[in-house]
Design a protein around this motif. Structure first.
Motif, short mmCIF file in Angstrom:
data_model
loop_
_atom_site.label_atom_id
_atom_site.label_comp_id
_atom_site.label_asym_id
_atom_site.label_seq_id
_atom_site.Cartn_x
_atom_site.Cartn_y
_atom_site.Cartn_z
N LEU A 177 41.09 36.03 -13.35
CA LEU A 177 41.61 34.87 -14.05
C LEU A 177 40.46 34.35 -15.12
N ASP A 178 39.36 35.24 -15.38
CA ASP A 178 38.18 34.85 -16.39
C ASP A 178 37.62 33.64 -15.88
N ARG A 179 37.52 33.22 -14.72
CA ARG A 179 36.83 31.99 -14.46
C ARG A 179 35.53 32.45 -13.41
N TYR A 180 34.44 32.18 -13.62
CA TYR A 180 33.18 32.79 -12.88
C TYR A 180 32.47 31.50 -12.40
N ARG A 181 32.93 30.28 -12.53
CA ARG A 181 32.22 28.93 -11.91
C ARG A 181 32.95 28.43 -10.83
N GLY A 182 32.24 27.92 -9.93
CA GLY A 182 32.66 27.21 -8.70
C GLY A 182 32.30 25.49 -8.61
N PHE A 183 31.62 25.08 -9.70
CA PHE A 183 31.41 23.73 -9.65
C PHE A 183 31.27 23.29 -11.20
N TRP A 184 31.55 21.68 -11.15
CA TRP A 184 31.46 21.02 -12.53
C TRP A 184 30.98 19.91 -12.47
N TRP A 185 30.00 19.54 -13.22
CA TRP A 185 29.32 18.06 -13.25
C TRP A 185 30.26 16.93 -13.64
N ALA A 186 30.34 15.88 -13.25
CA ALA A 186 30.72 14.80 -13.94
C ALA A 186 29.81 14.22 -15.24
N PRO A 187 30.49 13.78 -16.24
CA PRO A 187 29.77 13.26 -17.23
C PRO A 187 28.44 12.33 -17.12
N ASP A 188 28.49 11.55 -15.87
CA ASP A 188 27.46 10.52 -15.63
C ASP A 188 26.44 11.35 -14.70
N GLY A 189 26.63 12.53 -14.37
CA GLY A 189 25.61 13.07 -13.30
C GLY A 189 25.51 12.65 -11.74
N GLU A 190 26.62 12.11 -11.76
CA GLU A 190 26.13 11.32 -10.19
C GLU A 190 27.43 12.03 -9.12
N SER A 191 28.13 12.98 -9.50
CA SER A 191 29.06 13.56 -8.69
C SER A 191 29.47 14.99 -9.23
N LEU A 192 30.12 15.75 -8.63
CA LEU A 192 30.56 17.04 -9.12
C LEU A 192 31.98 17.32 -8.51
N LEU A 193 32.76 18.03 -9.24
CA LEU A 193 33.95 18.88 -8.90
C LEU A 193 33.72 20.14 -8.25
N VAL A 194 33.91 20.28 -7.06
CA VAL A 194 33.16 21.61 -6.39
C VAL A 194 34.49 22.43 -5.79
N GLN A 195 34.33 23.51 -5.90
CA GLN A 195 35.38 24.62 -4.93
C GLN A 195 34.88 25.10 -3.82
N ARG A 196 35.76 24.75 -2.89
CA ARG A 196 35.49 25.19 -1.35
C ARG A 196 36.57 26.41 -1.23
N THR A 197 36.05 27.67 -0.81
CA THR A 197 36.74 28.78 -0.64
C THR A 197 36.69 29.12 0.76
N ASP A 198 37.93 29.45 1.33
CA ASP A 198 37.84 30.09 2.82
C ASP A 198 38.60 31.14 2.73
N GLU A 199 37.57 32.19 2.97
CA GLU A 199 38.22 33.71 3.11
C GLU A 199 38.97 34.22 4.11
N SER A 200 38.89 33.25 5.00
CA SER A 200 39.56 33.90 6.52
C SER A 200 40.96 34.54 6.41
N PRO A 201 41.78 33.93 5.52
CA PRO A 201 43.14 34.54 5.65
C PRO A 201 43.29 35.87 4.84
N VAL A 202 42.12 36.31 4.19
CA VAL A 202 42.16 37.64 3.28
C VAL A 202 41.80 38.56 4.28
N PRO A 203 42.60 39.94 3.91
CA PRO A 203 42.59 41.16 5.02
C PRO A 203 41.22 41.71 4.72
N VAL A 204 40.59 42.16 5.95
CA VAL A 204 39.39 42.91 6.01
C VAL A 204 39.30 44.23 5.54
N TRP A 205 38.63 44.62 4.59
CA TRP A 205 38.52 46.06 4.06
C TRP A 205 37.20 46.61 4.27
#
Length: 693
Positions: free
Chosen positions: A185-213
């Motif tokens: 998906l051409d996305r390498y980031r997982g968090f983004w700062w708010a313009p005022d620097g007081e919070s962030l938008l953050v990705q949470r990833t849970d890989e537990s459903p993904v098959p194990v290879w």
């Protein structure tokens, strides 16, 4: 002793070392910063700055000064991140500058460093090891970074390092893009700062459903296989959610219809309004652009995008412009165009590839009116269209503070130029210190066949036209997302080397490749095998018609890697009447073994369209092999796993069909090692010479 071309190409990372990259412009436009290696063979990137007024370059950061004699150490997570982005360089490969232009930060050997740009002072910030993707807040006060599955923050003064959110499950990470986002998906980031620097938008990833290879190292049976969560077509993806995380650790979940839209495609958050998130449905035919309320996590739909085939996962995120207008790239007729609040701007002459910058009165883009060229174009909100660049070349740009930096690659030279433009200042050239290529490719671009296929032909440099008919070697990629026939000499260095060994090399972009039209890209929906292979056949016939006294269609070889490897194997399996030998590198042979987002985008879900997967995979063709086939695969490949080659080889063996398999111990989907790259090319050359006479 003269270094061979294959070794030199590997040593120089295909002549990209020494070329300025990751360019940024200061807010006032007075300084251009970039990463460049000290020469064309050293892989260690350094941080440089150009003073636009004087034209003087200065070295800001040299990793050797920070690491001393010690080697660079990367965590498995950082190695995986670089594998996803196909990053083979070392030292500084990325950095971030805050919008005030006072501070920069970068990771090095898993450690975090900050640079005061005014004083030129570099300091290491005390953090846990394994720093990934550090980003400065918009006010230049703090750095957020991922480490150990947590998202952490530390002051630029090195004070108050702490975790904002930590893993709350065995397979949970915060602040990192998951495998699918980075790989497809051409996305390498997982968090983004708010313009005022007081919070962030953050990705949470849970890989537990993904098959194990498990990816083993057969050369070292004493080593435990590497455990990997791999979302193969038809299997569950990682569970991705987004959260507003305050500096005090408070968190608010972003709410959208995750059942209908499970992929987080792109995210942006700037000073013009709330964060903007683009999400995709699993079938990727539907997409929503959402505005997020940071206080509640509620979302509202700004745009709904649909496509009969798929919504292209463009690397340029939807974003807000001055005045709160929404800027997107969307399908419009048969072209991809920039839309402002849903209305296309510019005209349908240009097929937009990406957004460079957004301004109050215009959007600057990269776009093509000829698929072999890429131009920088300024699209005015008043309907004006002003090309910034021109001529047969591939251009890119960075714009900021009234300064524009243009990169240009053409067929005239294998070395690109990087030029800085600013009103009132003489244009400045960033120094390019890459190695000189040992030869200049002699490329002839043709348009052939009823579908106007774009084709490049490269003949031996000493060849006299019409003097003899040469065996043909086709070097395709041929699939979605990648383009080979571009007006850039560096693209054809390997083709010229092969040509100088006695081949007429043909490179053709068939249906599915980008830069031309929507219908051209979508022509491969549910059918990889048919259109892409037929276009290679038609390209060969078109070249033979143009150069009948120079090409011998009774001796045709084909070689490719990844999708190109799939196409090469397919060619000799399905069309032995046309193709007489093939080298297939890291080929996908069973699409059920490839990942969800890529495969399902083009072929659909395997449970819903099993016949499509059967027809587009290769093992059912094994009994028909009549031509020599060499299959090459890195045993450490975690993208196209070695099982692809082993399955095809087993099917060929069961059918009694002779073939050659070359396993590469310790090699991933990339083959940057000098000795491996050199000997691999020489073995392929020998194979092709042997079987094509």
């Amino acid at each position: 002793m003269t270094v061979s071309y294959p070794r030199l190409a590997a040593r120089t990372l295909r002549f990209t070392l020494g070329v300025p990259r990751t360019v940024t412009v200061s807010p006032d436009g007075g300084t251009v910063r970039f990463i460049r290696t000290p020469d064309g063979v050293t892989r260690t990137g350094q941080l440089w700055a150009l003073d636009v007024a004087s034209g003087e370059e200065s070295l800001l950061v040299d990793p050797a000064d920070l690491l001393g004699e010690g080697p660079e150490e990367l965590t498995p997570q950082e190695r995986a991140r670089r594998e996803r982005s196909r990053e083979s360089a070392a030292g500084l490969v990325s950095y971030d500058v805050d919008p005030t232009g006072r501070w920069a930060c970068f990771p090095l050997s898993g450690r975090l460093f900050a640079v005061h740009l005014g004083a030129g002072a570099v300091r290491e910030l005390p953090t846990p090891a394994g720093v990934i993707d550090p980003r400065l807040d918009p006010a230049g006060r703090r750095v957020a970074y991922a480490s150990g599955g947590a998202l952490r923050v530390v002051g630029v003064d090195g004070e108050d390092d702490r975790a904002l959110v930590e893993p709350d499950g065995e397979h949970v990470t915060w602040g990192q893009a998951e495998f699918i986002a980075a790989e497809e998906l051409d996305r390498y980031r997982g968090f983004w700062w708010a313009p005022d620097g007081e919070s962030l938008l953050v990705q949470r990833t849970d890989e537990s459903p993904v098959p194990v290879w498990h990816v083993a190292d057969p050369e070292h049976p004493e080593r435990t296989p590497v455990t990997q969560r791999y979302p193969a077509a038809g299997t569950p993806n990682a569970e991705v959610t987004l959260w507003i995380v305050g500096l005090d650790g408070t968190r608010t979940e972003v709410v959208w219809d995750r059942e209908a839209y499970e992929y987080v495609h792109q995210v942006s958050w700037n000073e013009y309004g709330d964060p903007v998130v683009q999400v995709l449905g699993r079938d990727q035919r539907r997409s929503q652009v959402l505005a997020v309320d940071p206080a509640t996590g509620a979302t509202r739909v700004l745009r709904e995008l649909t496509s009969r085939a798929w919504v292209e996962p463009n690397a340029s995120p939807a974003r807000l412009a001055p005045g709160g207008r929404l800027v997107t790239i969307e399908e419009s007729g048969d072209k991809r165009r920039v839309c402002v609040d849903g209305e296309p701007i510019g005209d349908d002459t240009w097929h937009v590839r990406g957004i460079v910058s957004v301004h109050p009165d215009a959007v600057v883009v990269t776009a093509s009116d000829d698929p072999t060229q890429v131009q920088v174009v300024r699209l005015g909100l008043d309907g004006s269209v002003d090309p910034v660049t021109s001529g047969p070349a591939v251009h890119g740009a960075v714009v900021g503070g009234g300064t524009t930096v243009v990169t240009r690659a053409s067929l005239e030279s294998a070395r690109p130029t990087v030029t800085v433009f600013r009103d009132g200042v003489e244009p400045r050239e960033l120094r390019v210190v890459s190695e000189e290529a040992p030869f200049q490719p002699q490329v002839r671009l043709l348009t052939v066949g009823e579908r106007d296929l774009r084709v490049a032909v490269v003949l031996p440099r000493e060849h006299v036209p019409g003097s003899r008919r040469l065996p043909v070697l086709m070097l395709p990629y041929g699939g979605p997302g990648a383009q080979m026939v571009l007006s850039s000499a560096r693209m054809f260095l390997e083709a010229q080397w092969y040509a100088d060994q006695g081949f007429a090399v043909v490179v053709a972009d068939g249906r599915g490749t980008p830069g031309r039209s929507i219908s051209w890209e979508h022509a491969i929906l549910h059918d990889f095998a048919g259109p892409t292979l037929q276009d290679q056949v038609d390209a060969l016939q078109g070249v033979a018609a143009e150069l009948p006294d120079d090409v011998d269609t009774s001796r045709v070889g084909i070689s490719g890697w990844s999708y190109g490897g799939y196409l090469a194997a397919l060619a000799v399996l399905a069309r032995p009447d046309v193709f007489h030998a093939a080298v297939a590198g890291a080929p996908v042979t069973d699409w059920r073994l490839y990942d969800t987002a890529y495969t399902e985008r083009y072929l659909g879900h395997p449970d819903e369209r099993p016949e499509v997967y059967d027809e587009n995979s290769l093992t059912h063709l094994a009994a028909g092999l009549e031509r020599p086939l060499m299959i090459i695969h890195g045993l450490a490949d975690d993208n196209v796993v070695a099982a692809h080659t082993l399955k095809l080889s087993s099917a060929l063996l069961a059918a009694g069909r002779p073939h050659t398999v070359l396993p590469l111990s310790g090699v991933t989907h990339m083959t940057p090692q000098e000795t491996v790259a050199e000997n691999l090319k020489l073995l392929q050359l020998d194979f092709l010479r042997t079987h094509l006479g």
